[in-house]
Design a protein around this motif. Structure first.
Motif, PDB file in Angstrom:
ATOM      1  N   THR A  32     -67.000  16.484  85.183  1.00 17.93           N
ATOM      2  CA  THR A  32     -66.461  17.430  84.210  1.00 17.93           C
ATOM      3  C   THR A  32     -66.169  16.680  82.914  1.00 17.93           C
ATOM      4  O   THR A  32     -65.759  15.518  82.965  1.00 17.93           O
ATOM      5  CB  THR A  32     -65.175  18.106  84.751  1.00 17.93           C
ATOM      6  OG1 THR A  32     -64.685  19.044  83.789  1.00 17.93           O
ATOM      7  CG2 THR A  32     -64.082  17.105  85.053  1.00 17.93           C
ATOM      8  N   SER A  59     -59.150  19.167  87.720  1.00 12.03           N
ATOM      9  CA  SER A  59     -59.165  18.157  86.659  1.00 12.03           C
ATOM     10  C   SER A  59     -57.769  18.097  86.065  1.00 12.03           C
ATOM     11  O   SER A  59     -56.981  19.035  86.203  1.00 12.03           O
ATOM     12  CB  SER A  59     -60.184  18.517  85.573  1.00 12.03           C
ATOM     13  OG  SER A  59     -59.802  19.703  84.896  1.00 12.03           O
ATOM     14  N   GLN A  90     -62.372  22.694  87.035  1.00 10.84           N
ATOM     15  CA  GLN A  90     -61.275  22.355  87.931  1.00 10.84           C
ATOM     16  C   GLN A  90     -61.848  21.942  89.299  1.00 10.84           C
ATOM     17  O   GLN A  90     -62.933  22.415  89.660  1.00 10.84           O
ATOM     18  CB  GLN A  90     -60.322  23.533  88.079  1.00 10.84           C
ATOM     19  CG  GLN A  90     -60.962  24.789  88.647  1.00 10.84           C
ATOM     20  CD  GLN A  90     -59.954  25.896  88.850  1.00 10.84           C
ATOM     21  OE1 GLN A  90     -58.766  25.672  89.009  1.00 10.84           O
ATOM     22  NE2 GLN A  90     -60.446  27.129  88.856  1.00 10.84           N
ATOM     23  N   HIS A 145     -64.707  22.459  80.539  1.00 14.22           N
ATOM     24  CA  HIS A 145     -63.838  21.702  81.446  1.00 14.22           C
ATOM     25  C   HIS A 145     -63.698  22.464  82.762  1.00 14.22           C
ATOM     26  O   HIS A 145     -63.439  23.677  82.770  1.00 14.22           O
ATOM     27  CB  HIS A 145     -62.466  21.493  80.810  1.00 14.22           C
ATOM     28  CG  HIS A 145     -62.476  20.483  79.711  1.00 14.22           C
ATOM     29  ND1 HIS A 145     -62.331  19.130  79.944  1.00 14.22           N
ATOM     30  CD2 HIS A 145     -62.634  20.616  78.363  1.00 14.22           C
ATOM     31  CE1 HIS A 145     -62.391  18.474  78.792  1.00 14.22           C
ATOM     32  NE2 HIS A 145     -62.574  19.349  77.816  1.00 14.22           N
TER      33      HIS A 145
END
Length: 530
Positions: free
Chosen positions: A442, A417, A415, A413
């Motif tokens: 992402t 996000s 950023q 994951h």
């Protein structure tokens, strides 16, 4: 029937005694027609005349004879001669792990013990896949052949699991026979064996873990001068810490054994391969498999509501539970247990031990102290205030999906996000290396295989915390079992989230995700982030 050199049983000519046990003797015997020697186990007359045991022996010897694996002593034939049952097995020219251990009063090297345990585990997994349990896994049944090299190098010794002739089908899941005979060695017996509950492959995994402990420490996991004390340990005491005896070992080994020797069979590893793989990672990399268990339905053990008494039947019965203080009290071992009354008689070491549960009219409150549960925070701000340890800690989250724990799909994951914003609102710093490039989506897919030359984003995460968000086929136990090495070889502390509701909330962000994660993820972070 007197059996000695020259005696012929089932066509086999006896050469010499190899060993003896409670049910009979094992002889080295010449095959009736082939130029080889086999191990011939001849059962005693009393056992052979037991109608129940005869049926069990014939049925299970037939099942064991179908096993064909390099780590299992082969069963060749069975029969009866002069009223005594016999079974012909592969002869292993060497010794057994229990005998070999006598040369190492402080225990074997962890590497040798791991190799022996791994080889035995392969044989057990093979049997389990074919519906057979061993139910008496112990070092004395680990046969070690002589080394094949010029100097008999230990690395070349072969490991085979013996006594599968007494194995049982997984469809026959009760450990006690109708006559009350107990079929395992209590030093390595799982709690469900001792309490007469139904068994499955997790029972053998427990005994294999006990065997590893013995090989490394030269001590039984639950030592005791009386069978009742040993049984009490298996039933009620927490798994022993091997580092208390071998402080040179990583503490991660304690965590692995705690899973393998869990009282609840469902909380153990699901295969011997899982256990030995986790053991190898703990020994060589100091990697722990234990995290907060988030699997739905994995409730904490219920508090004790009754007492259990292990009674030596050779002693006279007590007059009452409130005997006159002037009367010498009989030694008792009172243990916490469930409220259901049950009586189980076990034949152990030639003597009978009765296990009786008593549900008293009033039960004293447990003396152990428990920590009051913290209510789930109602907002991110409240969670941040309750957990000052989160402030400034670095974190990143990685998805693990796929059909196989060894070849999962991994994605990190990035950023900016919603996921990264949530962690930062809790006080964390989302890892600076996990940043989108241009309009990159992402999460970002990553390679699951560790490559030291790879300068990818995961290789930059060697501090702080890495949250593995799991929905792969090996998830659901709150552990790192079968996580890809690209994750497990990180120096960052790896945490696991595998609650399906929480996993979906984090991956597919909606207006309700925040509250779900406050309830299900924050407790994991609270327990692990220091």
């Amino acid at each position: 029937m007197n059996i000695g050199p020259g005696t012929v049983i089932g066509g086999y000519r006896i050469e010499r005694v190899l060993g003896a046990g409670g049910m009979g003797k094992v002889f080295l015997a010449k095959h009736p027609s082939l130029p080889r020697f086999d191990a011939l186990k001849v059962l005693g007359t009393e056992v052979s005349n037991d109608r129940e045991y005869r049926g069990r022996f014939e049925r299970e010897a037939n099942l064991a004879a179908a096993l064909d694996h390099p780590n299992i002593v082969a069963v060749y034939n069975r029969g009866e001669d002069h009223g005594q049952l016999w079974i012909a097995m592969q002869y292993v020219d060497g010794t057994d792990a229990s005998a070999a251990l006598t040369e190492f009063p402080q225990g074997m090297t962890p590497e040798r013990a791991l190799r022996i345990t791994t080889e035995v585990g392969r044989g057990l997994d093979h049997a389990h896949r074919r519906g057979l349990l061993h139910r008496d896994v112990k070092p004395a049944n680990f046969m070690l052949s002589l080394g094949g090299g010029d100097e008999g190098c230990i690395n070349e010794e072969r490991v085979l699991l013996a006594d599968f002739g007494l194995a049982k089908s997984t469809e026959d899941t009760l450990e006690l026979t109708q006559t009350g005979t107990f079929l395992a060695t209590i030093a390595y017996a799982a709690p469900e064996q001792l309490s007469g509950q139904r068994l499955d492959h997790h029972t053998d995994i427990y005994s294999l873990a006990c065997s590893f402990y013995k090989l490394v420490t030269a001590r039984n996991p639950y030592p005791g001068a009386q069978p009742a004390l040993v049984m009490a340990g298996h039933l009620y005491e927490p798994p022993p810490r091997i580092t208390a005896v071998r402080p040179d070992l990583p503490t991660a080994v304690d965590d692995v054994l705690a899973v393998a020797m869990a009282k609840n069979p469902r909380e153990r590893f699901d295969s011997c391969h899982e256990f030995t793989s986790a053991l190898e990672r703990a020994l060589h990399h100091g990697e722990s498999v234990v995290t907060v268990r988030t699997r739905p339905g994995a409730a904490a053990p219920e508090p004790p509501t009754a007492r259990q008494e292990f009674i030596d039947p050779t002693l006279p019965p007590a007059e009452s539970t409130t005997a006159d203080p002037k009367t010498p009290a009989r030694k008792r071992l009172w243990l916490a247990t469930g409220a259901v009354a049950v009586t189980v008689t076990l034949a152990v070491g030639g003597g009978l031990w009765a296990v009786r549960d008593h549900t008293p009219d009033a039960v004293a409150s447990p003396t152990t102290t428990t920590t009051a549960s913290v209510a789930a925070p109602k907002s991110v701000a409240e969670a941040r205030h309750q957990n000052p340890a989160f402030l400034g800690k670095t974190i990143a989250a990685v998805d693990v999906t796929g059909e196989n724990g060894y070849r999962p799909e991994v994605a990190i994951h990035l950023q900016p996000s919603p996921q990264a914003t949530f962690f930062e609102a809790l006080g964390f710093t989302y890892h600076h290396g996990c940043t989108r490039v241009d309009d990159e989506p992402t999460p970002r897919p990553l390679a699951a295989t560790y490559n030291p030359s790879d300068v990818g984003v995961l290789n930059q995460i060697d501090s702080g915390y890495l949250l593995a968000v799991r929905s792969d086929t090996n998830s659901g136990k709150g552990s790192m079992v079968h996580l890809p090495e690209t994750i497990t070889l990180r120096k960052a502390t790896v945490l696991v989230l595998d609650d399906p509701i929480a996993v979906d909330a984090l991956r597919n962000w909606t207006d309700g995700s925040e509250q779900i994660l406050l309830e299900k993820l924050v407790p994991i972070l609270r327990k692990s982030v220091k």
